[in-house]
Design an enzyme around this catalytic site. Structure first.
Site, PDB file in Angstrom:
ATOM      1  N   THR A  78       2.615  -2.562  -1.972  1.00 23.12           N
ATOM      2  CA  THR A  78       2.157  -3.504  -1.812  1.00 23.12           C
ATOM      3  C   THR A  78       2.596  -4.063  -2.534  1.00 23.12           C
ATOM      4  O   THR A  78       2.966  -5.558  -2.525  1.00 23.12           O
ATOM      5  CB  THR A  78       0.617  -3.382  -2.085  1.00 23.12           C
ATOM      6  N   LYS A 160      -7.722  -6.759  -3.866  1.00 25.58           N
ATOM      7  CA  LYS A 160      -6.711  -6.302  -4.512  1.00 25.58           C
ATOM      8  C   LYS A 160      -6.368  -7.307  -6.081  1.00 25.58           C
ATOM      9  O   LYS A 160      -5.193  -8.241  -5.507  1.00 25.58           O
ATOM     10  CB  LYS A 160      -5.539  -5.826  -3.893  1.00 25.58           C
ATOM     11  N   ASP A 161      -5.951  -7.014  -7.391  1.00 22.78           N
ATOM     12  CA  ASP A 161      -5.929  -7.236  -8.729  1.00 22.78           C
ATOM     13  C   ASP A 161      -4.271  -7.825  -8.033  1.00 22.78           C
ATOM     14  O   ASP A 161      -3.926  -8.993  -8.007  1.00 22.78           O
ATOM     15  CB  ASP A 161      -5.647  -7.074  -9.849  1.00 22.78           C
ATOM     16  N   HIS A 309      -4.445   2.538   5.965  1.00 22.73           N
ATOM     17  CA  HIS A 309      -3.957   4.509   5.321  1.00 22.73           C
ATOM     18  C   HIS A 309      -5.650   5.408   5.607  1.00 22.73           C
ATOM     19  O   HIS A 309      -4.496   6.161   5.944  1.00 22.73           O
ATOM     20  CB  HIS A 309      -4.332   3.969   3.787  1.00 22.73           C
ATOM     21  N   ASP A 352       3.032  -7.460   3.415  1.00 24.09           N
ATOM     22  CA  ASP A 352       3.444  -7.242   2.583  1.00 24.09           C
ATOM     23  C   ASP A 352       4.452  -5.781   2.871  1.00 24.09           C
ATOM     24  O   ASP A 352       4.769  -4.825   1.936  1.00 24.09           O
ATOM     25  CB  ASP A 352       2.250  -6.652   1.502  1.00 24.09           C
ATOM     26  N   HIS A 353       3.722  -5.600   3.618  1.00 23.54           N
ATOM     27  CA  HIS A 353       4.910  -3.699   4.371  1.00 23.54           C
ATOM     28  C   HIS A 353       4.387  -3.675   5.125  1.00 23.54           C
ATOM     29  O   HIS A 353       2.441  -4.566   5.744  1.00 23.54           O
ATOM     30  CB  HIS A 353       4.790  -3.184   3.703  1.00 23.54           C
ATOM     31  N   HIS A 486       3.265   4.009   3.527  1.00 20.29           N
ATOM     32  CA  HIS A 486       4.353   3.281   3.750  1.00 20.29           C
ATOM     33  C   HIS A 486       5.080   3.163   2.620  1.00 20.29           C
ATOM     34  O   HIS A 486       4.545   3.924   1.878  1.00 20.29           O
ATOM     35  CB  HIS A 486       3.598   1.939   3.949  1.00 20.29           C
TER      36      HIS A 486
HETATM   37 ZN    ZN Z   1      -0.305  -3.172   0.691  1.00 16.63          ZN
END
Ligand code: ZN
Length: 545
Positions: A78, A160-161, A309, A352-353, A486
């Site tokens: 990420t 997410k920060d 996930h 991001d992936h 990932h």
């Molecule tokens: Zn990610």
């Protein structure tokens, strides 16, 4: 004569003025960067039948889609993904080499955006002690600020920060992320501000987060019509704590307490809707797109990653998540039409992936897939150094498929660091699961121009990375047999959607290969500003008018 000169002067001033004004008007009032955490390219096509005309399909039909966009780096995590999108370069330059990594100077594992200098803004937790200071280079958001003499607003938003902080850059007006626990609030760091603006406090005081947790997560449509995923109750998915099966419905109101209260919102599709609500509140609260300058909103949808996930790409939960996200995207676009004006904003959407299918699921289909036993590997690496160098103290840390050597110990024993690294490379290839290995020295002295070794090299930062780098077989994970992850350089982790849409963007599709680092220089060119200071990407000219 005087009259003629006066006339010519007026004439030219008039036309120069017009030209300047015209070029100013052509520029977007707002750039909206949308990053969807863990979105595989094929989620655009696999669920396409059920997408509305106003969400992903609106972007695809009226924008420019790059069908062959890839991450050219390892590891595909990420923080690395977000940093690479916005800096237009890879970890060898931007320095975000993972989410967490072993800091060989501090001799401890650090988190990419932790920064003890700062304090939380918004509550009394430590969750806001963050900054982008470990990212060494500028972002396209920084460049926009520099080009406008710090005018215009740049704001990052994500559950997410790291997904809010890194995209917004070093000069951001704000980055906001979600703190779940007992209250469920958007918070920030005093890196950006001393107090939350009123619109954020008002949002936090509204009952929005709570309202999203009042109903069970059921499928949007009849579950029997979900034909693009495997059977709901299977062995390859994870359960929420307290659940007895992995199947729908997920009883969120009753699972809330055992799953971290408001933290459960992160891992359900409502987390994406909640993020979109906050992004809309930011656009209104900050009057984005309303000044003479260009503003930049970097928004990242994180819930897709938590769900991926837990359940994996083939699950009914992922199918449902993307059908719901399509509605959130549609809603956000129509909000932008109304608030900013059609064709006055530019959007790019990427990820991001991506992610691998659950290895246990692949194994059940006879496709080679593996689980890597990291504890066994650590033991095995120590045995190698014991056997050849008579010491078990030569390795300081093993993480992210990298080995960090203890250089002081190696020197004190009169050993040669390069010989230790070379021996490790030679011997660890015998370990089950390691497919390729290379020393840092090789990466410093050899240039790999393509393929997975090029990605490894792009992810290797001479200053902060380890001394031996390893690559596992395709479809290898370090985790339990349910859910997925990932991080690799293989296509399942690196192939992501990339769509540009709106002001300055052509309609079209390209099948040419592009890299994630091409986004930032393309947006910079669209805005006619300088690309980020270490950008190594190229401009995707075919997407631009
Ligand atoms: Zn990610």
């Amino acid at each position: 004569m005087k009259n003629i000169i006066f006339f010519l002067l007026t004439f030219s001033v008039f036309f120069t003025g017009c030209k300047l004004k015209e070029s100013k008007q052509q520029e977007p009032k707002l750039i909206v960067g949308i990053v969807i955490d863990q979105m595989r390219y094929d989620y655009l096509t696999r669920f396409s039948d059920r997408y509305s005309e106003n969400g992903f399909k609106r972007l695809l039909k009226n924008g420019f889609s790059i069908e062959n966009a890839y991450y050219n780096l390892i590891p595909t995590y990420t923080a690395v993904g977000h940093a690479s999108i916005y800096t237009g370069t890879t970890p060898d330059n931007h320095g975000i080499i993972s989410n967490n990594w072993y800091d060989k100077f501090l001799k401890k594992t650090i988190y990419c955006v932790d920064d003890d200098i700062y304090r939380t803004v918004g509550n009394n937790s430590d969750a806001g002690k963050k900054s982008p200071s470990r990212m060494y280079t500028t972002t396209v958001t920084d460049q926009l600020h520099l080009a406008q003499n710090m005018n215009g607003k740049t704001i990052g938003i994500a559950i997410k920060d790291r997904s809010a902080i890194l995209p917004a850059g070093h000069t951001a007006n704000a980055a906001y992320w979600f703190h779940g626990k007992q209250k469920g609030q958007w918070i920030s760091s005093n890196f950006y501000m001393e107090n939350l603006p009123n619109w954020v406090t008002d949002f936090n005081n509204s009952d929005k987060a709570n309202n999203y947790l009042k109903t069970p997560w059921n499928t949007l449509y009849d579950i029997n019509t979900y034909t693009n995923s495997i059977i709901d109750n299977n062995l390859f998915e994870g359960k929420f704590k307290g659940e007895t099966a992995t199947s729908f419905p997920h009883d969120i109101p009753n699972l809330k307490v055992t799953n971290g209260n408001f933290d459960i919102l992160k891992g359900i599709p409502a987390g994406n809707s909640f993020t979109a609500d906050f992004a809309k509140a930011a656009i209104l609260g900050e009057n984005l797109g309303k000044s003479e300058f260009t503003d930049f909103l970097a928004v990242s949808f994180s819930s897709t990653d938590y769900i991926g996930h837990q359940f994996g790409p083939a699950s009914k939960e992922i199918e449902d998540t993307y059908l719901r996200l399509d509605k959130d995207i549609a809603d956000l676009l129509s909000f932008l039409d109304k608030q900013i004006g059609k064709n006055k904003y530019t959007v790019f959407l990427t990820a991001d992936h991506a992610a691998v299918d659950v290895p246990a699921y692949l194994q059940s289909l006879k496709i080679p897939a593996h689980y890597f036993d990291i504890q066994k590997f650590k033991q095995s690496a120590l045995e190698i150094t014991k056997k050849y160098f008579n010491s078990i103290e030569l390795i300081e840390n093993i993480s992210n498929y990298q080995i960090f050597l203890n250089k002081q110990k190696i020197e004190s024993l009169g050993l040669d660091k390069n010989k230790v690294a070379d021996k490790l490379v030679e011997e660890i290839l015998n370990f089950e699961g390691i497919y390729k290995a290379v020393t840092a020295r090789t990466l410093q002295t050899t240039r790999f121009f393509d393929g997975i070794m090029n990605s490894l090299q792009n992810g290797y930062n001479q200053k902060i990375s380890g001394d031996v780098m390893m690559i596992p077989y395709p479809a290898t994970l370090i985790r339990g047999r349910t859910g997925t992850s990932h991080g690799s350089g293989y296509s399942y982790d690196t192939h992501i959607p990339l769509i540009f849409y709106g002001n300055g963007i052509k309609k079209g599709v390209s099948k040419s290969k592009y890299e994630i680092i091409d986004i930032a220089p393309t947006i910079a060119n669209l805005l006619r500003i300088e690309a980020p200071n270490s950008s190594t990407g190229k401009i995707i000219t075919e997407a631009l008018k």
